[in-house]
Design a protein around this motif. Structure first.
Motif, mmCIF file in Angstrom:
data_model
loop_
_atom_site.group_PDB
_atom_site.id
_atom_site.type_symbol
_atom_site.label_atom_id
_atom_site.label_comp_id
_atom_site.label_asym_id
_atom_site.label_seq_id
_atom_site.Cartn_x
_atom_site.Cartn_y
_atom_site.Cartn_z
ATOM 1 N N ALA A 199 -25.322 48.907 -31.486
ATOM 2 C CA ALA A 199 -25.094 50.154 -30.741
ATOM 3 C C ALA A 199 -23.656 50.277 -30.255
ATOM 4 O O ALA A 199 -23.179 51.390 -29.996
ATOM 5 N N TRP A 200 -22.968 49.158 -30.119
ATOM 6 C CA TRP A 200 -21.604 49.180 -29.597
ATOM 7 C C TRP A 200 -20.528 49.073 -30.684
ATOM 8 O O TRP A 200 -19.347 49.139 -30.386
ATOM 9 N N VAL A 201 -20.935 48.878 -31.911
ATOM 10 C CA VAL A 201 -19.975 48.651 -32.992
ATOM 11 C C VAL A 201 -18.931 49.761 -33.107
ATOM 12 O O VAL A 201 -17.730 49.470 -33.235
ATOM 13 N N GLU A 259 -12.877 55.612 -42.825
ATOM 14 C CA GLU A 259 -12.659 56.961 -42.278
ATOM 15 C C GLU A 259 -12.352 56.923 -40.784
ATOM 16 O O GLU A 259 -12.808 57.768 -40.014
ATOM 17 N N MET A 260 -11.544 55.953 -40.389
ATOM 18 C CA MET A 260 -11.179 55.821 -38.981
ATOM 19 C C MET A 260 -9.938 56.638 -38.625
ATOM 20 O O MET A 260 -9.791 57.100 -37.487
ATOM 21 N N LEU A 261 -9.032 56.826 -39.580
ATOM 22 C CA LEU A 261 -7.760 57.479 -39.304
ATOM 23 C C LEU A 261 -7.792 58.956 -39.689
ATOM 24 O O LEU A 261 -8.550 59.352 -40.577
ATOM 25 N N TRP A 308 -10.806 59.752 -29.819
ATOM 26 C CA TRP A 308 -12.192 59.322 -29.937
ATOM 27 C C TRP A 308 -13.139 60.395 -29.396
ATOM 28 O O TRP A 308 -14.107 60.784 -30.064
ATOM 29 N N TYR A 309 -12.859 60.894 -28.194
ATOM 30 C CA TYR A 309 -13.751 61.883 -27.590
ATOM 31 C C TYR A 309 -13.623 63.257 -28.245
ATOM 32 O O TYR A 309 -14.596 64.015 -28.294
ATOM 33 N N ALA A 310 -12.445 63.566 -28.762
ATOM 34 C CA ALA A 310 -12.251 64.868 -29.390
ATOM 35 C C ALA A 310 -12.848 64.927 -30.790
ATOM 36 O O ALA A 310 -13.375 65.974 -31.204
ATOM 37 N N ALA A 311 -12.773 63.821 -31.532
ATOM 38 C CA ALA A 311 -13.216 63.868 -32.927
ATOM 39 C C ALA A 311 -13.907 62.594 -33.388
ATOM 40 O O ALA A 311 -14.947 62.649 -34.052
ATOM 41 N N GLY A 312 -13.330 61.428 -33.075
ATOM 42 C CA GLY A 312 -13.799 60.178 -33.645
ATOM 43 C C GLY A 312 -15.272 59.904 -33.443
ATOM 44 O O GLY A 312 -15.970 59.464 -34.362
ATOM 45 N N TYR A 316 -17.695 61.781 -33.376
ATOM 46 C CA TYR A 316 -18.573 62.649 -34.146
ATOM 47 C C TYR A 316 -18.700 62.220 -35.609
ATOM 48 O O TYR A 316 -19.623 62.648 -36.293
ATOM 49 N N TYR A 317 -17.750 61.398 -36.081
ATOM 50 C CA TYR A 317 -17.820 61.020 -37.493
ATOM 51 C C TYR A 317 -17.662 59.517 -37.733
ATOM 52 O O TYR A 317 -18.053 59.007 -38.781
ATOM 53 N N TYR A 318 -17.091 58.793 -36.778
ATOM 54 C CA TYR A 318 -16.827 57.371 -37.003
ATOM 55 C C TYR A 318 -17.988 56.540 -36.495
ATOM 56 O O TYR A 318 -18.384 56.650 -35.331
ATOM 57 N N SER A 319 -18.525 55.688 -37.355
ATOM 58 C CA SER A 319 -19.668 54.865 -36.983
ATOM 59 C C SER A 319 -19.382 53.381 -37.150
ATOM 60 O O SER A 319 -20.298 52.564 -37.221
ATOM 61 N N GLY A 320 -18.089 53.012 -37.239
ATOM 62 C CA GLY A 320 -17.729 51.624 -37.464
ATOM 63 C C GLY A 320 -17.454 51.376 -38.929
ATOM 64 O O GLY A 320 -17.457 52.302 -39.752
ATOM 65 N N PRO A 321 -17.172 50.126 -39.307
ATOM 66 C CA PRO A 321 -16.947 49.802 -40.728
ATOM 67 C C PRO A 321 -18.102 50.303 -41.592
ATOM 68 O O PRO A 321 -19.267 50.010 -41.321
ATOM 69 N N ARG A 322 -17.777 51.058 -42.641
ATOM 70 C CA ARG A 322 -18.788 51.714 -43.467
ATOM 71 C C ARG A 322 -19.339 50.786 -44.543
ATOM 72 O O ARG A 322 -18.693 49.815 -44.937
ATOM 73 N N VAL A 323 -20.514 51.122 -45.049
ATOM 74 C CA VAL A 323 -21.068 50.474 -46.236
ATOM 75 C C VAL A 323 -20.691 51.340 -47.425
ATOM 76 O O VAL A 323 -21.155 52.469 -47.562
ATOM 77 N N LYS A 324 -19.808 50.816 -48.271
ATOM 78 C CA LYS A 324 -19.339 51.560 -49.435
ATOM 79 C C LYS A 324 -19.924 51.023 -50.740
ATOM 80 O O LYS A 324 -19.648 51.561 -51.802
ATOM 81 N N ALA A 325 -20.674 49.929 -50.671
ATOM 82 C CA ALA A 325 -21.255 49.349 -51.879
ATOM 83 C C ALA A 325 -22.585 48.692 -51.534
ATOM 84 O O ALA A 325 -22.788 48.225 -50.408
#
Length: 568
Positions: A144-146, A394-396, A525-529, A531-540
């Motif tokens: 939950a904190w990632v 998708e962090m930046l 983070w509060y303005a945009a991050g 809403y779309y950033y969930s931590g390191p993604r699973v790409k494979a």
């Protein structure tokens, strides 16, 4: 379209339109992947162990694994740039407390740095990706904190890397212009060298060197590996030859009582012991960016062993070698007041000139410049891979641009030049104040070390860590604890003004820069991050038990196209 096939086992199989067999479990994984925009690795037989481990952590191998044992060690050594880094930061302990500060602060601070390096090595072995320690938060923090923890760790690491590379580029310019000034001849009447570089000239040369380093990093991984491979031999040869030359040619060495006990603070702090503490910067700046080798993990063969081995051995050598070099410089430093007042603006370059003469002084100053160039090149390489890895998650902002791989070089050129330009821009602060440049050096140690301590703390508190093949065993907790405690201690020191009374010219602006970046990161983070950033993604996603045809499917939700997977 799929057609069912009778099988003798209990797992029903289907045939795709292309005629390949897939189990129902495989089809379920493929369907799930369509929703997550991930690459599905259907066959692992052709993957190397490193590529399989990377896929298990959620990523597809993109780079060629070119870095060997020697080039990994050389890369880690080049990040510290021992000989050149000591040459450019020796001024700080001298100003803080004189000869004793230079010697003792390196010994004490270096030990704290080694604990951080060992702690980082352990984490890198367990989770070797280009994201470095930022990525480890995915496995070490509560799920939950990632997102929040990864966001904080990632921005601190990126800020520290930009500051570290920028201060390296500025140091390169200082050393080059010091050599030019030394070679211009000394005017005994005026008491200065014929040529004295201005701040504007230093910033201009810095910008040119930074762009040159960016161009070097526009090459492919194989070329960068060849460039890095033999650097360590040159570095050690220069370090040893310089120490011997100074000890042999210095006719008026200080005695041991002076070197080990003399405290002559020049910073205005009371009590004197407090001023002494500012001497920790030299070792802390030299022995930082520990995880730079981790950021090229996806370009290393067997990174779970080579990366931590390179980090720990290179930093161990830097600790011992840097301390011995500092002792030699202190014995040969001459009158410290005159050395600090040198028109070269580089005390070590002045020591070279006083002890060895013009020719020898220019030679070793240029050698330090060459060594620091390698530090700058590798710092930009590691920084660019960091930008690319963050963009993969998708962090930046504009991540889709920075994540692109150039089809010719097979490297992230957009990330290279974004990082390069950030380094050049942050150094423009030097036009306003030289003390502000010192703040960039401080910022490097604070931001990078805390980006390491966040996952170290998560490892200690939440107990989710699963060690890799390189680990610290029973000593792990004690070493981790000292790494965090030491970072907390020096962070307090490095945000304080180094000189009293405080003026606009000598203010330590590191707190201002940290606050500005913190405001941006939290605001973004509060303005945009969030809403779309969930931590390191699973790409494979690995799918075992599928066809052994050496292919994977890239699922993007609108169709699929097949690509070959080759072992590295």
């Amino acid at each position: 379209m799929t057609e069912p096939i009778n099988t003798s086992g209990g797992n029903e199989e289907f045939k795709t339109a292309a005629g390949r067999r897939k189990s129902s479990a495989t089809l379920a994984a493929l369907e799930k992947a369509k929703k997550g925009h991930v690459d599905v690795v259907e066959d692992i037989a052709l993957l190397s162990e490193a590529d399989r481990r990377l896929a298990e952590m959620g990523y597809i191998q993109v780079y060629k694994r070119e870095f060997s044992w020697l080039s990994c060690f050389s890369f880690a050594m080049s990040i510290s740039g021992l000989f050149a880094s000591v040459s450019t930061t020796y001024i700080y302990p001298l100003e803080a407390g004189g000869s004793a500060a230079a010697v003792w602060c390196w010994l004490i601070s270096g030990f704290g740095g080694m604990c951080i390096a060992l702690s980082v090595s352990e984490l890198v072995s367990a989770y070797p990706t280009s994201g470095g320690l930022y990525f480890t938060c995915k496995y070490l923090a509560p799920e939950a904190w990632v997102p929040e923890i990864s966001w904080l760790c990632g921005w601190l690491n990126l800020l520290g890397q930009i500051a570290g590379a920028a201060s390296t580029e500025y140091g390169c310019a200082q050393l080059l212009l010091a050599a030019v000034s030394m070679g211009s001849g000394f005017d005994p009447v005026a008491g200065t060298f014929t040529y004295a570089p201005t701040t504007g000239q230093t910033v201009g040369v810095m910008a040119a060197i930074t762009i040159f380093h960016g161009a070097i990093n526009s090459m492919g991984t194989a070329a960068l590996e060849k460039l890095t491979r033999t650097y360590v031999i040159f570095h050690i040869a220069i370090l040893v030859s310089c120490c011997i030359t100074l000890l042999v040619m210095c006719k008026d060495k200080h005695d041991s009582a002076y070197v080990w006990t003399n405290v002559t603070p020049d910073a205005g702090w009371n009590p004197v012991g407090f001023s002494f503490l500012f001497g920790f910067l030299s070792a802390s700046w030299t022995m930082t960016d520990y995880d730079a080798t981790a950021h090229i993990a996806e370009e290393i063969k067997n990174p779970e062993l080579k990366a931590p081995w390179a980090i720990s051995t290179a930093l161990g050598f830097t600790y011992v070698g840097g301390w011995l070099f500092t002792i030699v410089l202190t014995y040969c430093s001459g009158n410290i007041t005159d050395t600090l007042a040198s028109p070269l603006a580089q005390p070590v370059a002045q020591i070279f000139y006083d002890v060895i003469g013009t020719a020898g002084g220019v030679f070793f100053t240029v050698a330090a410049f060459i060594i620091l160039n390698f530090t700058g090149i590798t710092a930009i390489q590691a920084g660019a891979r960091t930008v690319w890895a963050y963009s993969r998650d998708e962090m930046l902002p504009l991540s889709r641009i920075w994540y692109k791989i150039n089809p010719t070089t097979k490297t992230p050129l957009y990330s290279v030049w974004l990082f390069t330009m950030c380094c050049a821009i942050i150094n423009l602060i030097g036009l306003g104040s030289y003390t502000a440049i010192a703040a960039i050096f401080n910022l490097t140690a604070i931001a990078l070390d805390w980006s390491y301590c966040i996952p170290i703390l998560c490892k200690m508190i939440f107990g989710k860590f699963e060690p890799g093949p390189w680990h610290l065993g029973k000593a792990s907790f004690i070493i981790n604890l000292w790494a965090v405690a030491w970072t907390l201690f020096v962070s307090i020191i490095f945000v304080l003004p180094t000189i009293l009374p405080v003026t606009a010219e000598n203010m330590n602006y590191v707190c201002v820069i940290l606050a500005a970046v913190a405001i941006f990161a939290v605001g973004y983070w509060y303005a945009a991050g969030r809403y779309y950033y969930s931590g390191p993604r699973v790409k494979a996603q690995l799918v075992e038990g599928a066809m052994a045809d050496g292919h994977f499917q890239k699922i993007d939700g609108s169709g699929s196209d097949e690509k070959s997977v080759t072992g590295s």
